[in-house]
Design a protein around this motif. Structure first.
Motif, PDB file in Angstrom:
ATOM      1  N   GLN A 233      -4.801   4.706   3.284  1.00 12.68           N
ATOM      2  CA  GLN A 233      -3.718   3.861   3.761  1.00 12.68           C
ATOM      3  C   GLN A 233      -3.090   3.118   2.586  1.00 12.68           C
ATOM      4  O   GLN A 233      -3.790   2.683   1.671  1.00 12.68           O
ATOM      5  CB  GLN A 233      -4.225   2.834   4.778  1.00 12.68           C
ATOM      6  N   VAL A 234      -1.769   2.956   2.628  1.00 13.98           N
ATOM      7  CA  VAL A 234      -1.111   2.102   1.653  1.00 13.98           C
ATOM      8  C   VAL A 234      -1.602   0.676   1.852  1.00 13.98           C
ATOM      9  O   VAL A 234      -1.898   0.253   2.975  1.00 13.98           O
ATOM     10  CB  VAL A 234       0.424   2.179   1.801  1.00 13.98           C
ATOM     11  N   VAL A 235      -1.730  -0.058   0.741  1.00 13.12           N
ATOM     12  CA  VAL A 235      -2.272  -1.410   0.826  1.00 13.12           C
ATOM     13  C   VAL A 235      -1.348  -2.381   0.111  1.00 13.12           C
ATOM     14  O   VAL A 235      -0.749  -2.064  -0.925  1.00 13.12           O
ATOM     15  CB  VAL A 235      -3.701  -1.473   0.234  1.00 13.12           C
ATOM     16  N   CYS A 236      -1.220  -3.569   0.693  1.00 11.62           N
ATOM     17  CA  CYS A 236      -0.419  -4.631   0.088  1.00 11.62           C
ATOM     18  C   CYS A 236      -1.067  -5.960   0.462  1.00 11.62           C
ATOM     19  O   CYS A 236      -1.125  -6.315   1.643  1.00 11.62           O
ATOM     20  CB  CYS A 236       1.022  -4.574   0.582  1.00 11.62           C
ATOM     21  N   CYS A 237      -1.574  -6.654  -0.545  1.00 10.84           N
ATOM     22  CA  CYS A 237      -2.367  -7.859  -0.294  1.00 10.84           C
ATOM     23  C   CYS A 237      -1.684  -9.069  -0.923  1.00 10.84           C
ATOM     24  O   CYS A 237      -1.097  -8.974  -2.006  1.00 10.84           O
ATOM     25  CB  CYS A 237      -3.762  -7.675  -0.891  1.00 10.84           C
ATOM     26  N   ALA A 264      -2.198  -4.556   5.241  1.00 11.82           N
ATOM     27  CA  ALA A 264      -1.401  -5.612   4.635  1.00 11.82           C
ATOM     28  C   ALA A 264      -1.875  -6.969   5.115  1.00 11.82           C
ATOM     29  O   ALA A 264      -2.378  -7.121   6.234  1.00 11.82           O
ATOM     30  CB  ALA A 264       0.083  -5.425   4.970  1.00 11.82           C
ATOM     31  N   GLY A 265      -1.686  -7.965   4.225  1.00 12.94           N
ATOM     32  CA  GLY A 265      -2.050  -9.333   4.556  1.00 12.94           C
ATOM     33  C   GLY A 265      -3.024  -9.898   3.545  1.00 12.94           C
ATOM     34  O   GLY A 265      -3.096  -9.453   2.393  1.00 12.94           O
ATOM     35  N   TYR A 286      -9.505   4.923   1.195  1.00 15.53           N
ATOM     36  CA  TYR A 286      -8.706   5.040  -0.007  1.00 15.53           C
ATOM     37  C   TYR A 286      -7.537   4.063   0.098  1.00 15.53           C
ATOM     38  O   TYR A 286      -6.704   4.172   1.008  1.00 15.53           O
ATOM     39  CB  TYR A 286      -8.193   6.469  -0.181  1.00 15.53           C
ATOM     40  N   LEU A 287      -7.480   3.105  -0.824  1.00 19.17           N
ATOM     41  CA  LEU A 287      -6.445   2.087  -0.829  1.00 19.17           C
ATOM     42  C   LEU A 287      -5.322   2.560  -1.744  1.00 19.17           C
ATOM     43  O   LEU A 287      -5.459   2.565  -2.975  1.00 19.17           O
ATOM     44  CB  LEU A 287      -7.010   0.758  -1.321  1.00 19.17           C
TER      45      LEU A 287
END
Length: 313
Positions: A233-237, A264-265, A286-287
């Motif tokens: 998954q695409v990740v955004c932190c 996300a978050g 998988y990030l």
């Protein structure tokens, strides 16, 4: 849950950038550094500095890292001949001291094939070639030293090969197969793969894909629990809304869309979503990190690690 960093270098990253990210991946405690195997992006991104070759990159990283696993998600069968690919992956496995994982697929993006003079047959032939390559590559690796390997297929023939070199991992590096197909992909995963990966689907769709592969394993006389099930998954932190929005904007996304179609978050929010995939059967995540210049993002993502580690018995 194993957390792995997954990069997309074809979106614009040279080797020094990838090396920096791989070293940060190792230093921060992640399990592995994976990269896609593409020569062109399917989306609107900057073209410079241009693509890097996956297995040349991993060979360099094999010598400049010590602990992390290294692999592709995934190498297309259309890019290379099976014999030379088996040699290359075995050599990188030796160079890494046995840390390579071999992600392999049929290939799907016609544009990159046209851009770099790579033949792109129809989907039926691509899967035929993919299956024969899986047969040949694993056969070459698993042939005992001193014995010969031969294969006669529709698209490839191997005659009296010494089946060398051998990878460090015996009988072979782990093989990863992934995708969305309902019939051919589960059958091939059950036959050849150590790990099955579902990229970029929601939790329920991912669980359904895992179920199809588990049933294919059972039909092939294999224990479904012998397969590693993973998701990407695409990740955004972000530490707060403003930081999250800034990082999302850099990769051309929005926080709301990423929460719905990715991870996300805050670290705690991301860990909660990963727990849903774990409940669906995933033991590895998988990030997908798209901005490879933002090392602070990687550091923040490392805070997810203790939140997804289950205590031992």
């Amino acid at each position: 849950m194993r957390l792995r960093i997954f990069t997309e270098p074809h979106r614009g990253a040279d080797y020094p950038t990838l090396l920096t990210v791989a070293k940060a991946t190792e230093d921060l405690g992640f399990d592995a550094f994976f990269r896609s195997d593409h020569y062109l992006s399917s989306g609107p991104v900057r073209e410079l500095p241009g693509p890097t070759d996956a297995w040349i990159t991993l060979a360099g990283l094999a010598l400049e890292t010590e602990r992390i696993r290294l692999g592709t998600l995934v190498s297309p069968a259309t890019f290379r001949f099976p014999g030379p690919l088996a040699v290359a992956v075995a050599q990188v496995d030796q160079m890494s001291g046995g840390r390579v994982e071999f992600g392999f697929g049929a290939g799907w993006f016609d544009g990159e094939h046209a851009a770099y003079a790579i033949p792109f047959p129809d989907v039926g032939e691509r899967f035929e070639r993919f299956e024969e390559q899986l047969e040949i590559i694993t056969g070459l690796w698993e042939t005992p030293e001193g014995e010969r390997y031969s294969f006669a297929g529709k698209h490839y023939t191997v005659t009296d090969s010494p089946a060398l070199p051998k990878p460090s991992q015996r009988p072979r590096p782990p093989v990863l197969v992934g995708g969305f197909g309902a019939k051919r992909t589960p059958r091939l995963a059950a036959r050849f793969a150590d790990e099955f990966n579902v990229p970029f689907l929601g939790v329920s769709e991912t669980a359904a894909s895992f179920g199809r592969v588990a049933r294919a394993c059972a039909a092939a006389g294999r224990e479904p629990v012998s397969m590693v099930y993973s998701a990407a998954q695409v990740v955004c932190c972000g530490r707060g809304d403003a930081e999250l929005a800034r990082r999302a904007a850099v990769i051309g996304r929005t926080p709301d869309e990423l929460r719905e179609h990715g991870l996300a978050g805050s670290p705690a929010e991301i860990a909660e979503k990963i727990a849903e995939y774990a409940a669906a059967g995933a033991s590895t995540m998988y990030l997908q990190v798209l901005d490879l210049t933002d090392l602070d993002h990687l550091e923040l993502l490392s805070h997810v690690l203790p939140l997804t580690t289950r205590p031992g018995p």
